[in-house]
Design a protein around this motif. Sequence first.
Motif, PDB file in Angstrom:
ATOM      1  N   VAL A 175      61.239 -38.402  16.192  1.00  0.00           N
ATOM      2  CA  VAL A 175      60.823 -37.003  16.344  1.00  0.00           C
ATOM      3  C   VAL A 175      59.653 -36.686  15.423  1.00  0.00           C
ATOM      4  N   CYS A 176      59.627 -37.293  14.250  1.00  0.00           N
ATOM      5  CA  CYS A 176      58.534 -37.033  13.309  1.00  0.00           C
ATOM      6  C   CYS A 176      57.258 -37.788  13.688  1.00  0.00           C
ATOM      7  N   PHE A 177      57.396 -39.050  14.055  1.00  0.00           N
ATOM      8  CA  PHE A 177      56.212 -39.886  14.253  1.00  0.00           C
ATOM      9  C   PHE A 177      55.631 -39.824  15.657  1.00  0.00           C
ATOM     10  N   LEU A 178      56.436 -39.508  16.640  1.00  0.00           N
ATOM     11  CA  LEU A 178      55.910 -39.477  18.012  1.00  0.00           C
ATOM     12  C   LEU A 178      54.832 -38.408  18.180  1.00  0.00           C
ATOM     13  N   PRO A 179      55.044 -37.161  17.723  1.00  0.00           N
ATOM     14  CA  PRO A 179      53.944 -36.184  17.849  1.00  0.00           C
ATOM     15  C   PRO A 179      52.694 -36.607  17.083  1.00  0.00           C
ATOM     16  N   ALA A 180      52.891 -37.210  15.894  1.00  0.00           N
ATOM     17  CA  ALA A 180      51.729 -37.667  15.126  1.00  0.00           C
ATOM     18  C   ALA A 180      50.974 -38.761  15.877  1.00  0.00           C
ATOM     19  N   PHE A 181      51.722 -39.676  16.496  1.00  0.00           N
ATOM     20  CA  PHE A 181      51.076 -40.742  17.264  1.00  0.00           C
ATOM     21  C   PHE A 181      50.298 -40.166  18.441  1.00  0.00           C
ATOM     22  N   VAL A 182      50.932 -39.198  19.125  1.00  0.00           N
ATOM     23  CA  VAL A 182      50.253 -38.593  20.277  1.00  0.00           C
ATOM     24  C   VAL A 182      48.986 -37.884  19.823  1.00  0.00           C
ATOM     25  N   LEU A 183      49.075 -37.105  18.735  1.00  0.00           N
ATOM     26  CA  LEU A 183      47.906 -36.354  18.268  1.00  0.00           C
ATOM     27  C   LEU A 183      46.812 -37.267  17.715  1.00  0.00           C
ATOM     28  N   ALA A 184      47.222 -38.318  16.993  1.00  0.00           N
ATOM     29  CA  ALA A 184      46.222 -39.178  16.353  1.00  0.00           C
ATOM     30  C   ALA A 184      45.710 -40.284  17.266  1.00  0.00           C
ATOM     31  N   GLY A 185      46.546 -40.745  18.205  1.00  0.00           N
ATOM     32  CA  GLY A 185      46.139 -41.890  19.014  1.00  0.00           C
ATOM     33  C   GLY A 185      45.799 -41.564  20.456  1.00  0.00           C
ATOM     34  N   VAL A 186      46.586 -40.721  21.085  1.00  0.00           N
ATOM     35  CA  VAL A 186      46.404 -40.478  22.520  1.00  0.00           C
ATOM     36  C   VAL A 186      45.393 -39.365  22.780  1.00  0.00           C
ATOM     37  N   VAL A 187      45.503 -38.251  22.038  1.00  0.00           N
ATOM     38  CA  VAL A 187      44.632 -37.100  22.299  1.00  0.00           C
ATOM     39  C   VAL A 187      43.148 -37.445  22.111  1.00  0.00           C
ATOM     40  N   PRO A 188      42.762 -38.149  21.034  1.00  0.00           N
ATOM     41  CA  PRO A 188      41.331 -38.490  20.912  1.00  0.00           C
ATOM     42  C   PRO A 188      40.817 -39.348  22.069  1.00  0.00           C
ATOM     43  N   VAL A 189      41.644 -40.274  22.552  1.00  0.00           N
ATOM     44  CA  VAL A 189      41.219 -41.106  23.681  1.00  0.00           C
ATOM     45  C   VAL A 189      41.028 -40.248  24.924  1.00  0.00           C
ATOM     46  N   LEU A 190      41.985 -39.340  25.178  1.00  0.00           N
ATOM     47  CA  LEU A 190      41.859 -38.460  26.349  1.00  0.00           C
ATOM     48  C   LEU A 190      40.639 -37.557  26.238  1.00  0.00           C
ATOM     49  N   VAL A 191      40.388 -37.025  25.040  1.00  0.00           N
ATOM     50  CA  VAL A 191      39.218 -36.163  24.841  1.00  0.00           C
ATOM     51  C   VAL A 191      37.942 -36.960  25.086  1.00  0.00           C
ATOM     52  N   ALA A 192      37.895 -38.192  24.597  1.00  0.00           N
ATOM     53  CA  ALA A 192      36.702 -39.021  24.799  1.00  0.00           C
ATOM     54  C   ALA A 192      36.490 -39.337  26.277  1.00  0.00           C
ATOM     55  N   VAL A 193      37.573 -39.644  26.981  1.00  0.00           N
ATOM     56  CA  VAL A 193      37.451 -39.954  28.413  1.00  0.00           C
ATOM     57  C   VAL A 193      36.975 -38.731  29.176  1.00  0.00           C
ATOM     58  N   VAL A 194      37.596 -37.573  28.896  1.00  0.00           N
ATOM     59  CA  VAL A 194      37.191 -36.341  29.587  1.00  0.00           C
ATOM     60  C   VAL A 194      35.731 -36.020  29.262  1.00  0.00           C
ATOM     61  N   HIS A 195      35.320 -36.197  27.994  1.00  0.00           N
ATOM     62  CA  HIS A 195      33.929 -35.936  27.610  1.00  0.00           C
ATOM     63  C   HIS A 195      32.963 -36.837  28.365  1.00  0.00           C
ATOM     64  N   ASP A 196      33.313 -38.143  28.488  1.00  0.00           N
ATOM     65  CA  ASP A 196      32.466 -39.075  29.212  1.00  0.00           C
ATOM     66  C   ASP A 196      32.383 -38.728  30.696  1.00  0.00           C
ATOM     67  N   VAL A 197      33.509 -38.279  31.260  1.00  0.00           N
ATOM     68  CA  VAL A 197      33.513 -37.915  32.694  1.00  0.00           C
ATOM     69  C   VAL A 197      32.592 -36.733  32.914  1.00  0.00           C
ATOM     70  N   PHE A 198      32.705 -35.706  32.060  1.00  0.00           N
ATOM     71  CA  PHE A 198      31.843 -34.529  32.219  1.00  0.00           C
ATOM     72  C   PHE A 198      30.390 -34.851  31.910  1.00  0.00           C
ATOM     73  N   ALA A 199      30.142 -35.832  31.024  1.00  0.00           N
ATOM     74  CA  ALA A 199      28.756 -36.213  30.716  1.00  0.00           C
ATOM     75  C   ALA A 199      28.103 -36.873  31.910  1.00  0.00           C
ATOM     76  N   VAL A 200      28.912 -37.686  32.657  1.00  0.00           N
ATOM     77  CA  VAL A 200      28.387 -38.355  33.846  1.00  0.00           C
ATOM     78  C   VAL A 200      28.094 -37.331  34.939  1.00  0.00           C
ATOM     79  N   LEU A 201      28.964 -36.329  35.075  1.00  0.00           N
ATOM     80  CA  LEU A 201      28.766 -35.307  36.104  1.00  0.00           C
ATOM     81  C   LEU A 201      27.583 -34.421  35.725  1.00  0.00           C
TER      82      LEU A 201
END
Length: 201
Positions: A175-201
């Motif tokens: 419960v303690c580490f899963l949100p931290a992992f999501v915020l530190a590991g998954v969210v930046p990757v998703l933000v980068a992917v979304v940013h790249d998609v919008f940059a291409v468009l």
Amino acid sequence: MKGWRRWAAASLAGVGIALAVGGVAGVLIGLGVAAGCVVLFGRLEPAHVRRERATARSDLPFAADLLAAALRAGAPPDRAALAVGEVLGGPVGERLVRAGRALRLGATPEIAWGHLGDLPGGARFARAATRSAEHGLALTRTLDRQASDLRAARAAAAAAAVRRVGVLAIVPVAVCFLPAFVLAGVVPVLVAVVHDVFAVL
């Protein structure tokens, strides 16, 4: 927990959730929480019942050993049950006294030993004692076997409880580490992917 208290606590929890969430979704979630609380509170045992079950679980194998020893010494089953029950006391002792009195009054073995049926391991104990009495088998051998079986079941239950504690100990860490992992590991990757998609468009 008594019936009306269970319903009152579940209703309060449901209303609290409904008010906190608000709207139709809050009402639906509140109903679900109330129903879940009713089921959960219904499964909770009072503390004295838990203590009685734990005492019975530890005393029943010892009672079987004492009964077998009394029968080997020549005591009839009713006198053996009464003597062991009076010495042992507690939930197992009380039920053994009832069983001994029932046997003394001429009750069938099934009815007499059935007094132990509501204890943990008591139903199996009662069935074995009844079968032994009905079929003329040596009750002492049956009681010795029941004592060892009950000890093995108690050891297995203790091992399962230890394993369950180990699993439950991981839950707070997850419960303690899963949100931290999501915020530190998954969210930046998703933000980068979304940013790249919008940059291409």
